[in-house]
Write an enzyme that holds these catalytic residues in place. Sequence first.
Site, PDB file in Angstrom:
ATOM      1  N   SER A 241      26.374 -10.286 -15.030  1.00  0.00           N
ATOM      2  CA  SER A 241      26.956 -11.459 -15.664  1.00  0.00           C
ATOM      3  C   SER A 241      26.154 -11.786 -16.925  1.00  0.00           C
ATOM      4  O   SER A 241      25.901 -10.885 -17.723  1.00  0.00           O
ATOM      5  CB  SER A 241      26.970 -12.614 -14.658  1.00  0.00           C
ATOM      6  OG  SER A 241      27.683 -13.692 -15.162  1.00  0.00           O
ATOM      7  N   ASP A 471      37.502  -9.199 -10.925  1.00  0.00           N
ATOM      8  CA  ASP A 471      36.741 -10.172 -11.733  1.00  0.00           C
ATOM      9  C   ASP A 471      37.624 -10.701 -12.875  1.00  0.00           C
ATOM     10  O   ASP A 471      38.078  -9.929 -13.722  1.00  0.00           O
ATOM     11  CB  ASP A 471      35.507  -9.456 -12.309  1.00  0.00           C
ATOM     12  CG  ASP A 471      34.560 -10.378 -13.066  1.00  0.00           C
ATOM     13  OD1 ASP A 471      34.972 -11.498 -13.430  1.00  0.00           O
ATOM     14  OD2 ASP A 471      33.405  -9.971 -13.296  1.00  0.00           O
ATOM     15  N   HIS A 508      34.008 -12.017  -9.704  1.00  0.00           N
ATOM     16  CA  HIS A 508      32.757 -11.976 -10.467  1.00  0.00           C
ATOM     17  C   HIS A 508      31.526 -12.029  -9.548  1.00  0.00           C
ATOM     18  O   HIS A 508      30.497 -11.441  -9.844  1.00  0.00           O
ATOM     19  CB  HIS A 508      32.760 -13.143 -11.454  1.00  0.00           C
ATOM     20  CG  HIS A 508      31.646 -13.087 -12.433  1.00  0.00           C
ATOM     21  ND1 HIS A 508      31.496 -12.046 -13.323  1.00  0.00           N
ATOM     22  CD2 HIS A 508      30.594 -13.918 -12.662  1.00  0.00           C
ATOM     23  CE1 HIS A 508      30.415 -12.248 -14.066  1.00  0.00           C
ATOM     24  NE2 HIS A 508      29.854 -13.374 -13.670  1.00  0.00           N
TER      25      HIS A 508
HETATM   26  C1  LIG Z   1      28.378 -16.712 -15.144  1.00  0.00           C
HETATM   27  C2  LIG Z   1      27.072 -16.185 -14.723  1.00  0.00           C
HETATM   28  O1  LIG Z   1      26.289 -15.788 -15.551  1.00  0.00           O
HETATM   29  S1  LIG Z   1      26.600 -16.135 -13.119  1.00  0.00           S
HETATM   30  C3  LIG Z   1      27.739 -16.758 -12.004  1.00  0.00           C
HETATM   31  C4  LIG Z   1      27.278 -16.314 -10.705  1.00  0.00           C
HETATM   32  N1  LIG Z   1      27.914 -16.980  -9.644  1.00  0.00           N
HETATM   33  C5  LIG Z   1      27.410 -18.113  -9.151  1.00  0.00           C
HETATM   34  O2  LIG Z   1      26.462 -18.698  -9.621  1.00  0.00           O
HETATM   35  C6  LIG Z   1      28.123 -18.596  -7.952  1.00  0.00           C
HETATM   36  C7  LIG Z   1      27.188 -18.742  -6.896  1.00  0.00           C
HETATM   37  N2  LIG Z   1      27.833 -18.430  -5.665  1.00  0.00           N
HETATM   38  C8  LIG Z   1      27.375 -18.964  -4.575  1.00  0.00           C
HETATM   39  O3  LIG Z   1      26.527 -19.811  -4.644  1.00  0.00           O
HETATM   40  C9  LIG Z   1      27.918 -18.448  -3.288  1.00  0.00           C
HETATM   41  O4  LIG Z   1      27.719 -19.462  -2.359  1.00  0.00           O
HETATM   42  C10 LIG Z   1      27.170 -17.195  -2.827  1.00  0.00           C
HETATM   43  C11 LIG Z   1      27.626 -16.032  -3.700  1.00  0.00           C
HETATM   44  C12 LIG Z   1      25.674 -17.347  -2.912  1.00  0.00           C
HETATM   45  C13 LIG Z   1      27.482 -16.916  -1.389  1.00  0.00           C
HETATM   46  O5  LIG Z   1      28.875 -16.695  -1.250  1.00  0.00           O
HETATM   47  P1  LIG Z   1      29.538 -16.828   0.200  1.00  0.00           P
HETATM   48  O6  LIG Z   1      28.637 -16.276   1.227  1.00  0.00           O
HETATM   49  O7  LIG Z   1      30.904 -16.252   0.101  1.00  0.00           O
HETATM   50  O8  LIG Z   1      29.545 -18.368   0.395  1.00  0.00           O
HETATM   51  P2  LIG Z   1      30.743 -19.325   0.039  1.00  0.00           P
HETATM   52  O9  LIG Z   1      31.069 -19.274  -1.389  1.00  0.00           O
HETATM   53  O10 LIG Z   1      31.825 -19.086   0.998  1.00  0.00           O
HETATM   54  O11 LIG Z   1      30.091 -20.734   0.365  1.00  0.00           O
HETATM   55  C14 LIG Z   1      29.675 -21.028   1.666  1.00  0.00           C
HETATM   56  C15 LIG Z   1      29.612 -22.528   1.806  1.00  0.00           C
HETATM   57  O12 LIG Z   1      30.921 -23.068   1.620  1.00  0.00           O
HETATM   58  C16 LIG Z   1      31.309 -23.797   2.782  1.00  0.00           C
HETATM   59  N3  LIG Z   1      32.734 -23.610   2.931  1.00  0.00           N
HETATM   60  C17 LIG Z   1      33.403 -22.461   3.082  1.00  0.00           C
HETATM   61  N4  LIG Z   1      34.715 -22.716   3.149  1.00  0.00           N
HETATM   62  C18 LIG Z   1      34.885 -24.050   3.022  1.00  0.00           C
HETATM   63  C19 LIG Z   1      36.014 -24.912   3.008  1.00  0.00           C
HETATM   64  N5  LIG Z   1      37.264 -24.449   3.123  1.00  0.00           N
HETATM   65  N6  LIG Z   1      35.816 -26.234   2.866  1.00  0.00           N
HETATM   66  C20 LIG Z   1      34.562 -26.723   2.733  1.00  0.00           C
HETATM   67  N7  LIG Z   1      33.444 -25.951   2.730  1.00  0.00           N
HETATM   68  C21 LIG Z   1      33.615 -24.635   2.874  1.00  0.00           C
HETATM   69  C22 LIG Z   1      30.508 -23.160   3.902  1.00  0.00           C
HETATM   70  O13 LIG Z   1      30.386 -24.056   4.989  1.00  0.00           O
HETATM   71  C23 LIG Z   1      29.181 -22.923   3.211  1.00  0.00           C
HETATM   72  O14 LIG Z   1      28.493 -24.148   3.096  1.00  0.00           O
HETATM   73  P3  LIG Z   1      26.881 -24.168   2.899  1.00  0.00           P
HETATM   74  O15 LIG Z   1      26.548 -23.278   1.741  1.00  0.00           O
HETATM   75  O16 LIG Z   1      26.596 -25.607   2.630  1.00  0.00           O
HETATM   76  O17 LIG Z   1      26.302 -23.651   4.178  1.00  0.00           O
END
Ligand SMILES: CC(=O)SCCNC(=O)CCNC(=O)[C@H](O)C(C)(C)COP(=O)(O)OP(=O)(O)OC[C@H]1O[C@@H](n2cnc3c(N)ncnc32)[C@H](O)[C@@H]1OP(=O)(O)O
Length: 527
Positions: A241, A471, A508
Amino acid sequence: MSVPRRFVAVARPTLRQAVSAPQKAGPQSAFLSPRFQPCRKLHNQASRSAQAAVSEADTEPVSGSTNPALSFPCLDKQESRSASLSSRSSGPEPSYTTGKHLNFHSREPILLDWGGILPEFNVAYETWGTLNKDRSNAVLLHTGLSASSHAHSTEVNPQPGWWENFIGPGKPLDTDKYFVICTNVIGGCFGSTGPSSIDPANGERYATRFPVLTMEDMVRSQFRLLDSLNIDKLYASVGSSMGGMLSLASGAIFPDRVGRIVSISAAARSHPYSIAMRHTQRQVVVVLMMDPYWNRGFYYDGVPPHSGMKLAREIATVTYRSGPEWEQRFGRRRADPSRPPALCPDFLIETYLDHAGEKWCLSYDPNSLLYVSKAMDLFDLGQDHRNRINKVRQDNAGKLQAYLDGHAPATGAESDLCSLTLPEKPYEEKEPPTGEDEVNTDAVEAAPADLVAGLKPLANTPALVLGVASDILFPAWQQKEIANTLKRTGNKNVTHIELGEEKSLFGHDTFLLDLKNVGGAVQSFLG
Ligand SMILES: CC(=O)SCCNC(=O)CCNC(=O)[C@H](O)C(C)(C)COP(=O)(O)OP(=O)(O)OC[C@H]1O[C@@H](n2cnc3c(N)ncnc32)[C@H](O)[C@@H]1OP(=O)(O)O
């Protein structure tokens, strides 16, 4: 590919929760539109009797109306947070940290591409593995937009990092072989100098007096850190990214100091769709420009613009994942189908986005988001842009010298650094470029001539370029563009991999989640 099924417990905030925090007449109340008044009325009633108000909100019509006013727990939550933040006896706003890290402090000023000066600066960093005797095994890992240097747990900070599973003995960034370094970028808020840092010139936070910066500025500050560690040449520069952009920029600016390059889900120049998505996020932070909390960036002793940050993160999350993933994961399911529909988050995809925004809105500095995301928009490794910036840098070299000689402030009131004027004449549609710029007219193989010239310094640097078909933020065609352009420079060592939708629907964010395909590709490329 199957998306793991997840059980989701959704907390629905109630008016009772909303009023439990001490209420102050915050600036927001002045901005309540008449249409919002029914909700406000309920909110006030709730202050008198929380329990009574909750049932009233759900059932009772306001006198004279045909139907009851809907309740808005999502807005109550925002108000409640503003109230509890403003009830703190003093600032500053939340301090942003992901834990203990190392710090490189440069006493030498740095001249930024667009003419700003940082008289001194910090680069927060963390390392894993051991630097070998001839200091030739260093891998610089670049972060995405809002990540900290904490890519992996350390002895002093055992919290898992953002690439926890990708770093370690036998892992893609193998700490038995490599000395892995990750920094927080300048402009960020996790220890490196950024808008929330103190300006040594006046002892105040920079806020929006922080100068506009570029990816290349971030890279130059990172190489100062490498100088201080006596690392002349990196074994590899790796990033995804924004980190992929930084990785490419490292090789383009310091070709003799970068052994190989990994660029995942990035771009060699920012394209309009990505700029549009980031623009939208910045605008919601700055709707906040009209919000008294925003205060033109000078909010550090008050309430940060958390509602805009929340919304910005929700928009960002839409660009980070993919529709097909959500189709499988949430479909059309609602959080609580036993209740009538609401205007606040209701479908699971809505509560998911709401949760993503809630989790993030106080954990990253709004000004850092504005500056770093703008730096991404400005990114262009094309030769024309490089020539322009070189000219600006040349013009400003005297200014840096004057500053060093003590004759001039880094930025003065007279500075034209922050004045952008738009042309008075309204925009007129122009003929699209004729395509003369293309070295090859085949759409798939196209490589803009200007970009080929700009990436020429990378002609001898082995490169891995990885893209993901799902993505939408940095689409697969942009990865093809990087790979083709590198090949056009004469580079015979370019590996291009595209993960199709059968491999990943994570869009992404695949670079954060797909250890097998992303990690595997990095591991075999690094050797
Ligand atoms: C542009 C650039 O340069 S960089 C961009 C890079 N991307 C980012 O910064 C995004 C960061 N992404 C994240 O932080 C994500 O959480 C990741 C990638 C770390 C992990 O992804 P995943 O394991 O798929 O987690 P997900 O996105 O499903 O989130 C899980 C959380 O959502 C919650 N959740 C999932 N579904 C739902 C829902 N329908 N309603 C409410 N909460 C929900 C889970 O309970 C969990 O909560 P917690 O984190 O408080 O325990």
